[in-house]
Scaffold this motif. Structure first.
Motif, short mmCIF file in Angstrom:
data_model
loop_
_atom_site.label_atom_id
_atom_site.label_comp_id
_atom_site.label_asym_id
_atom_site.label_seq_id
_atom_site.Cartn_x
_atom_site.Cartn_y
_atom_site.Cartn_z
N VAL A 327 29.61 44.86 68.67
CA VAL A 327 28.92 45.78 69.11
C VAL A 327 29.63 47.09 69.48
CG1 VAL A 327 27.22 46.71 70.90
CG2 VAL A 327 27.15 44.29 70.12
N LEU A 328 30.90 47.10 69.98
CA LEU A 328 31.60 48.04 70.18
C LEU A 328 32.03 48.83 68.85
CD1 LEU A 328 33.18 49.83 72.33
CD2 LEU A 328 35.14 48.30 72.04
N ALA A 329 32.46 47.94 67.91
CA ALA A 329 33.09 48.44 66.61
C ALA A 329 31.78 49.34 66.09
CB ALA A 329 33.65 47.44 65.71
N GLU A 330 30.56 48.78 65.99
CA GLU A 330 29.57 49.61 65.56
C GLU A 330 29.14 50.85 66.35
OE1 GLU A 330 26.24 46.76 65.15
OE2 GLU A 330 27.16 45.75 63.41
N ALA A 331 29.33 50.72 67.65
CA ALA A 331 29.02 51.94 68.54
C ALA A 331 30.02 52.93 68.26
CB ALA A 331 29.12 51.37 69.99
N LEU A 332 31.33 52.67 68.08
CA LEU A 332 32.36 53.71 67.61
C LEU A 332 32.21 54.21 66.40
CD1 LEU A 332 35.57 51.82 69.20
CD2 LEU A 332 34.57 53.85 69.98
N GLU A 333 31.78 53.42 65.44
CA GLU A 333 31.46 54.08 64.01
C GLU A 333 30.24 55.16 64.37
OE1 GLU A 333 30.53 52.53 59.44
OE2 GLU A 333 30.70 51.11 61.27
N MET A 334 29.37 54.84 65.06
CA MET A 334 28.21 55.71 65.26
C MET A 334 28.60 57.06 65.64
SD MET A 334 25.07 53.38 66.78
CE MET A 334 24.26 52.33 65.92
N LEU A 335 29.78 56.89 66.67
CA LEU A 335 30.30 58.18 67.27
C LEU A 335 30.88 59.02 66.30
CD1 LEU A 335 30.76 56.73 70.86
CD2 LEU A 335 29.11 58.57 70.30
N LEU A 336 31.57 58.55 65.17
CA LEU A 336 32.13 59.22 64.13
C LEU A 336 31.26 60.54 63.72
CD1 LEU A 336 33.97 56.63 62.03
CD2 LEU A 336 34.86 57.91 63.87
N ASP A 337 29.88 60.47 63.96
CA ASP A 337 29.02 61.65 63.64
C ASP A 337 29.26 62.71 64.58
OD1 ASP A 337 26.64 63.38 63.40
OD2 ASP A 337 25.20 61.56 63.34
N PRO A 338 29.62 63.84 63.98
CA PRO A 338 30.04 64.84 64.90
C PRO A 338 28.77 65.44 65.86
CG PRO A 338 30.69 65.40 62.80
CD PRO A 338 29.89 64.14 62.69
N ALA A 339 27.36 65.17 65.03
CA ALA A 339 26.29 65.51 65.91
C ALA A 339 26.27 64.77 67.22
CB ALA A 339 25.03 65.58 65.19
N LEU A 340 26.51 63.60 67.22
CA LEU A 340 26.55 62.74 68.44
C LEU A 340 27.74 62.83 69.41
CD1 LEU A 340 25.30 59.35 67.00
CD2 LEU A 340 23.97 61.17 68.18
N ALA A 341 28.94 63.21 68.77
CA ALA A 341 30.16 63.30 69.47
C ALA A 341 30.16 64.49 70.24
CB ALA A 341 31.32 63.09 68.36
N ARG A 342 29.68 65.55 70.02
CA ARG A 342 29.53 66.85 70.44
C ARG A 342 28.50 66.85 71.77
NH1 ARG A 342 27.78 69.24 65.83
NH2 ARG A 342 25.51 69.49 65.80
N LEU A 343 27.76 65.81 72.00
CA LEU A 343 26.60 65.85 73.28
C LEU A 343 27.50 65.58 74.51
CD1 LEU A 343 23.61 63.86 71.37
CD2 LEU A 343 23.91 66.51 71.95
N PRO A 344 26.88 65.97 75.56
CA PRO A 344 27.68 65.74 76.91
C PRO A 344 27.33 64.39 77.17
CG PRO A 344 25.68 67.11 76.95
CD PRO A 344 25.72 67.08 75.77
N GLY A 345 26.27 63.85 76.82
CA GLY A 345 26.12 62.41 77.23
C GLY A 345 25.65 61.40 75.95
N ILE A 346 26.11 60.14 76.00
CA ILE A 346 26.11 59.32 74.73
C ILE A 346 24.92 58.45 74.88
CG2 ILE A 346 27.08 57.26 73.56
CD1 ILE A 346 29.78 58.73 74.44
N VAL A 347 24.06 58.34 73.98
CA VAL A 347 22.80 57.28 73.75
C VAL A 347 22.72 56.76 72.65
CG1 VAL A 347 20.38 57.15 73.87
CG2 VAL A 347 21.35 58.60 75.39
N LEU A 348 23.10 55.28 72.32
CA LEU A 348 23.10 54.67 71.29
C LEU A 348 22.42 53.59 71.24
CD1 LEU A 348 27.16 54.48 70.73
CD2 LEU A 348 25.62 56.14 69.91
#
Length: 560
Positions: A327-348
């Motif tokens: 699950v962690l590996a898939e979550a980290l892959e999602m956060l490669l998306d710049p639109a998600l990475a720049r948000l002040p809070g993470i929701v996956l």
């Protein structure tokens, strides 16, 4: 460049003499705001006799009297605990005490996959099926008004033992033990539910006039308190210190077997051992299936039973690690998306993620990215998730601001659980980001400041003995960090996983250092160079050894 503290000040030198400790350890005490000998002595040698008197704890007397009456009348008592380390240990403690006192007890635990956290509808149905006339909830109940009222209307008296956020609406129960209640006069507010359970057990023992040494349950208090990341100060310090010593003696078949499979059966465990080895194994069964296995282990009465149960717990722990990694590996892959990475809070969120590991993954992401994080396991039209946040940020308050995008939530400042409709994940991400932006996420960039310099002429082994007296270390009492200003590098290598192993010459003694994910420094810290390091000293017990090593927080080469 690392900023190092000054040499021992006059206060530290005087404290060193007064307490007969090294100047290095005395400097740590001064850095922690304990410059007086009386304060330092009480901190280094916490005593159970200094615990806060419980007489001002709201509803304590009422709870004790009701439980004592149940034991005398041979009523059936249902003890209901949450599925995490604090809930399981608290439920085990209350169960064991009442049974020894002659009580008739049925013990149930919350089921993450059938009702979820707390006294859910399915959980209440199980409670009603026991035929109990008294219900004691452990580490849950504060937000379960509807089910508690149903229990009351069914003729069941209820005692709630909890330390989560206090609701505005009064609970429909006979007694509500929670030091965070505004009307509770108990001065220390940091007790976990298992600490509160110990106090209730002591009171019932006294009310019944039975000579029963409550110290025999301090091992459970240590596991539950550390596992729940409760502050290791105030009353928790002597309770957990004594509990760690009891764990080291292996007095209980279940904890003895648990320590063996966890690889920390040589001497008293540290706070870190409990946090990363023992407590996660108590949590593991409830993360993947039912938590009853962990409860059975803690209540085991024979070595053979405990060994069998501990082996099953270890299987769950190994499986949990595999699921978590995926699950962690898939979550980290999602956060490669710049639109998600720049948000002040993470929701996956993702369909098929295992709900038992989302809390761990959320914690890892919050730590790595230093942002409030929500990770949700979707299952069809809805999902359950967990929220975690860096220190100084209330994830609960952020969820309050985001509640219009949620089906439900509950928890406290550092951690919370959520329920969300699958088609509302994007809305939750937007609301949560807005909340984080409005509240302001504190800067939690790691600092590598040391509490003290390793003083010249002080043997590593002697310093280690003194610093071991700072245990239990963890929340509100981090392990002391010591700096070595300049040491010759004897050897350096990159270990599997990208970790760093250094050997330093410190005043003629060899100090082995381990730096997690710091392998890129090996080339710059080649043998023959000199280094400046900061880290926590600990005993290296690998393969039965007992040498002092340093767990590095930071390292850098020094200029010749």
């Amino acid at each position: 460049m690392l900023r190092l503290p000054a040499r021992a000040c006059d206060e530290a030198v005087d404290l060193s003499r007064a307490l007969s400790i090294t100047r290095t350890a005395a400097s740590v005490l001064v850095a922690r705001g304990l410059p007086q000998a009386s304060e330092g002595a009480r901190f280094l040698d916490p005593r159970l006799c200094d615990l806060t008197l419980p007489d001002k704890m709201k509803d304590r007397d009422c709870a004790i009297e009701r439980l004592a009456r149940a034991v005398r009348a041979n009523e059936r008592v249902c003890v209901f605990g949450d599925y995490d380390a604090d809930g399981v240990t608290a439920a085990a403690l209350v169960t064991d005490v009442l049974r020894i006192l002659g009580g008739q007890v049925v013990t149930l635990l919350a089921d993450r996959f059938d009702g979820g956290y707390g006294l859910s509808g399915p959980a209440l149905a199980r409670v009603l099926g026991t035929g109990a006339t008294l219900l004691v909830t452990c580490d849950c109940g504060s937000s379960d008004h509807e089910r508690l009222d149903s229990a009351r209307r069914a003729g069941i008296d209820v005692v709630v033992i909890d330390h989560h956020r206090v609701p505005e609406e009064p609970l429909p129960v006979m007694a509500f033990l929670n030091p965070h209640r505004p009307e509770c006069g108990f001065a220390y507010k940091g007790l976990a539910s298992v600490g509160l359970a110990l106090s209730i057990g002591a009171g019932v023992r006294a009310r019944l006039g039975v000579a029963l040494d409550m110290r025999r349950w301090l091992d459970l208090v240590a596991i539950g308190t550390i596992g729940d990341v409760a502050p290791l100060d105030g009353d928790n310090r002597p309770l957990v210190r004594a509990g760690l010593a009891l764990l080291g003696r292996g007095a209980r078949p279940g904890t003895r077997a648990l320590a063996r499979v966890a690889g920390c059966s040589s001497g008293p465990p540290t706070g870190e051992d409990v946090s990363f080895r023992l407590a996660p194994r108590i949590n593991a069964p409830g993360r993947l299936s039912k938590p009853d296995l962990a409860l059975a282990l803690l209540l085991a009465t024979t070595d053979s039973e405990a060994e069998l149960l501990a082996a099953q717990v270890e299987e769950h722990c190994s499986r949990r690690k595999e699921v978590e990694r995926a699950v962690l590996a898939e979550a980290l892959e999602m956060l490669l998306d710049p639109a998600l990475a720049r948000l002040p809070g993470i929701v996956l969120a993702k369909q098929g993620w295992h709900p038992g590991v989302v809390g761990i993954v959320a914690g890892r992401l919050a730590s790595r990215f230093r942002k409030p994080t929500v990770v949700i396991a979707l299952d069809g039209a809805a999902g359950r998730g967990s929220a975690r946040a860096p220190a100084g940020f209330s994830v609960h308050d952020a969820l309050v601001r985001s509640r219009d995008a949620l089906l439900g939530f509950g928890g406290h400042h550092a951690a919370a659980g959520v329920e969300v409709a699958s088609d509302r994940v994007d809305a939750l991400r937007d609301r949560f980001a807005e909340a984080c932006e409005a509240m302001g996420v504190p800067d939690t960039t790691p600092r590598f400041d040391a509490d003290a310099l390793l003083e010249e002429g002080e043997a590593l082994a002697r310093v280690m003995v003194d610093l071991a007296r700072f245990e239990p270390c963890g929340q509100a009492n981090p392990a002391p960090r010591v700096a070595v200003e300049r040491a010759r590098v004897l050897g350096s290598r990159v270990m599997r996983g990208g970790h760093l192993r250094l050997a330093l010459d410190v005043a003629g003694a060899t100090l082995s250092c381990f730096g997690g994910e710091m392998g890129e420094l090996a080339e710059r810290l080649a043998p023959g160079t000199t280094a400046r390091v900061v880290g926590a000293l600990r005993l290296d017990t690998w393969n039965g050894g007992g040498a002092v090593e340093m767990r590095l927080a930071a390292a850098e080469p020094t200029v010749a």
